[in-house]
Each structure stands twice: as C-alpha cells, then as structure tokens.
Design an enzyme around this catalytic site. Structure first.
Site, mmCIF file in Angstrom:
data_model
loop_
_atom_site.group_PDB
_atom_site.id
_atom_site.type_symbol
_atom_site.label_atom_id
_atom_site.label_comp_id
_atom_site.label_asym_id
_atom_site.label_seq_id
_atom_site.Cartn_x
_atom_site.Cartn_y
_atom_site.Cartn_z
ATOM 1 N N GLY A 167 -12.860 17.728 25.428
ATOM 2 C CA GLY A 167 -13.809 18.652 26.032
ATOM 3 C C GLY A 167 -15.214 18.578 25.473
ATOM 4 N N ASP B 252 -5.945 19.470 28.034
ATOM 5 C CA ASP B 252 -6.785 18.778 27.048
ATOM 6 C C ASP B 252 -6.543 19.316 25.642
ATOM 7 O OD1 ASP B 252 -8.911 16.902 26.394
ATOM 8 O OD2 ASP B 252 -10.191 18.646 26.035
ATOM 9 N N GLU C 182 -2.286 19.174 16.895
ATOM 10 C CA GLU C 182 -3.160 18.034 17.153
ATOM 11 C C GLU C 182 -3.448 17.303 15.854
ATOM 12 O OE1 GLU C 182 -6.683 19.225 19.212
ATOM 13 O OE2 GLU C 182 -5.607 20.176 20.857
ATOM 14 N N ARG D 223 -7.582 26.519 24.887
ATOM 15 C CA ARG D 223 -6.711 26.506 23.719
ATOM 16 C C ARG D 223 -5.266 26.516 24.186
ATOM 17 N NH1 ARG D 223 -10.685 25.182 21.923
ATOM 18 N NH2 ARG D 223 -11.871 25.886 20.104
ATOM 19 N N ILE E 287 -18.714 28.466 30.471
ATOM 20 C CA ILE E 287 -17.972 27.353 31.063
ATOM 21 C C ILE E 287 -17.445 27.744 32.440
ATOM 22 C CG2 ILE E 287 -15.965 25.838 30.811
ATOM 23 C CD1 ILE E 287 -16.314 26.030 27.800
ATOM 24 N N HIS F 40 -7.968 16.133 23.776
ATOM 25 C CA HIS F 40 -8.971 17.118 23.371
ATOM 26 C C HIS F 40 -10.380 16.520 23.419
ATOM 27 C CE1 HIS F 40 -9.467 21.068 20.895
ATOM 28 N NE2 HIS F 40 -10.420 20.919 21.811
#
Length: 321
Positions: free
Chosen positions: A285, A258, A263, A234, A153, A283
C-alpha cells in the site's frame, strides 16, 4: 550518532535521495526480517536511533530494557501497535512520528479491485502458460462500492469509483457518513444493509481497540455470492479465520488482501495465498518511490532535528562548561 534501519526488504533505502540527510551519521541497514529477541538485541545494542519502516519491527518493553544506548525511535508514518509507547516513556526513549499519505494506498486498493474484478492474474497466468482467454471477469460500471471508513483514503477511493460510474455506499461513524452524503454519495442506513448491498466492499479503518475484529462471520455471510471484499488497511479488522470460512461457504465470492496478521509471509502454502478466490499482495500500500521519499525523508529529518535539539540542550547545561 549511530542509526540502525531494520527490515529494508527491497534494499532501496540507501538509494533514496533523502538518504543524504543521514550524511555524517554512522548508519547500519538490515534487509531481512528478524523477530527473535536475541537477534534484535544484537543488531540494536549500540544504536542511538532506530528508523522503523512502518510496522515491520515490533519494539516492546522486553527489547527496550536491553537497549541502554537507545535515545530515539524515528517512525516512518504513524505510530502503530508495534510500538510500546508506555515502555518508551519509562525508558526515556523519544518517539518521533511521521505523517502519512493516502495516495499510494488508494491507488493500490484500486489496482486490486480492478485486478480481482477482471481476474487478471488468472488470465495472465494462462497466457504465460500458453493458453488464450481462460476466464471471464466483471466490469465495475454500475456496481456498488462499499467503503467502510470515509477518511482520506476512503474519500479518494470514492472519487475513483465516480470516474468508473459506480454507486458509492459508505458506512462508518456518523460524521463520516454525513461527509459522504455532502460529497454526493450515499450513507448506508444500517450496517446490515451495507454488507448486503455492496458489490465491492473495501475496509479503510485504523486499527484501534474498537475496530479490532470488527468484521465478523455474520457480516461476511450477508455479502453477495459474487461480491469482492478488499482489505488494504489492517488484517486484524477481520475476525481470525472468518474470511476463509466465509469464502468456503460462498459469501463473499472473492477477496483481495494486502495485509496479514503475521508479516512477512514466506511460506508458499499459506492458506490465504493458496485459496483460489483470494488475490494477495505483500503489503504494498505505501511501497512506492514517492511515498518512500516522503516517509523516510521525514524520518531522517527527525533524526537530524533530534540531534540538533540534544546538542542545544548540552550547550545550555552549565555542567558541560
């Protein structure tokens, strides 16, 4: 074989092309978030296999002890801390791990960077409220993008930055810094210099014991007053409470997130959502069609493969004849 798929928030799993791989299976899908033990036991009690969406559902020893029929957990993407692997081994539950893709996460990260830097949310909210040009954003050209974690990434993000004529500064392991230099970027001389020089700083580390809470108040205090911190990896990479406190003290000036420690976030007055200088997404991604087809396609294929292998073992068992 009974397959249960929890936490399909968007109600899209059954519409995926790869869902055909589960033809012939008894499949049950849940669309809400559940963390209560009794609710999970009730939902999973007769399941032979669970297909988990990333880290949405926590599977621990206490839950596994009450799922006597469970034989397989087919994970979309990599296994994370939500799954007690030791307890799975002790209960004889097979865990099938999937692979990941950097593309969707990198694109989402770049979208957050552009949105936050140009302050698009505020501008769009103003427009829809009947106001014209309410703020002034910043361009990325000429700014320094700091990347902590130069994996798949991080490397893709660096290529995006080069297209925007940004300087790329990398921090991380010695190997990742050497790779960055070989790719034509810069490696920060020290951790302190990394936080001090970045205009936009993006975290791309896996959450392991060594990286948990690796970003602390002292790191954030070194950032520029107009710097942007981005975290699409994270939430637990940042020490609890450190980001809110740092923003209130003025360093950094913005954040884009994000990921969150708990969650999903469903309360609109959550401190991170309510902060005027934090841009939040739920979230997202990995949440896009091509990624879902790849993630779930592999997970469903692993269910079929497991059943085929199990059937072959039964056929080889003399006791079955």
């Amino acid at each position: 074989m009974r397959v249960v798929i929890p936490e399909d928030y968007q109600r899209v799993v059954q519409s995926l092309e790869c869902f055909q791989l589960l033809d012939g299976f008894e499949v049950r899908v849940y669309h809400d978030h559940a963390s209560d033990l009794e609710v999970l036991v009730e939902r999973f009690a007769d399941a032979d296999a669970l297909v988990l969406t990333r880290e949405r559902t926590r599977i621990d020893a206490e839950l596994l002890a009450r799922l006597p029929n469970l034989k397989l957990i087919s994970q979309t993407g990599r296994v994370g801390p939500h799954l007690d692997l030791q307890a799975c081994r002790e209960r004889g539950v097979t865990v099938a791990e999937g692979t990941g893709s950097p593309i969707a996460a990198a694109e989402l990260t770049w979208a957050l960077i552009l949105n936050a830097r140009r302050q698009l949310r505020e501008a769009m909210n103003g427009l829809y409220a009947g106001r014209w040009q309410v703020n002034l954003g910043q361009r990325l050209y000429g700014q320094t993008l700091g990347i902590w974690g130069y994996g798949k990434i991080g490397q893709r993000l660096a290529r995006y930055a080069r297209a925007f004529d940004m300087r790329v500064l990398v921090w991380g392991s010695e190997a990742s810094r050497q790779t960055a230099v070989a790719d034509g970027h810069e490696a920060a001389q020290t951790r302190e210099a990394f936080f001090e020089q970045a205009d936009v700083l993006s975290l791309h580390l896996r959450l392991v014991p060594a990286t948990r809470y690796c970003v602390g108040a002292a790191d954030l205090a070194r950032m520029k007053p107009d710097a942007l911190l981005v975290n699409t990896s994270r939430a637990e990479l940042i020490a609890p409470g450190a980001l809110l406190e740092a923003l209130d003290r003025g360093r950094p000036g913005q954040a884009a997130l994000d990921v969150f420690e708990q969650e999903p976030i469903l309360q609109t007055d959550h401190p991170l959502l309510a902060h005027p200088r934090i841009l939040c997404t739920p979230h997202l991604g990995y949440v896009e069609k091509h990624s879902y087809e790849a993630y779930f396609g592999e997970a469903f294929a692993n269910v079929r493969k497991f059943l085929k292998n199990q059937s072959a073992e039964i056929d080889r068992d003399p006791a079955a004849n």
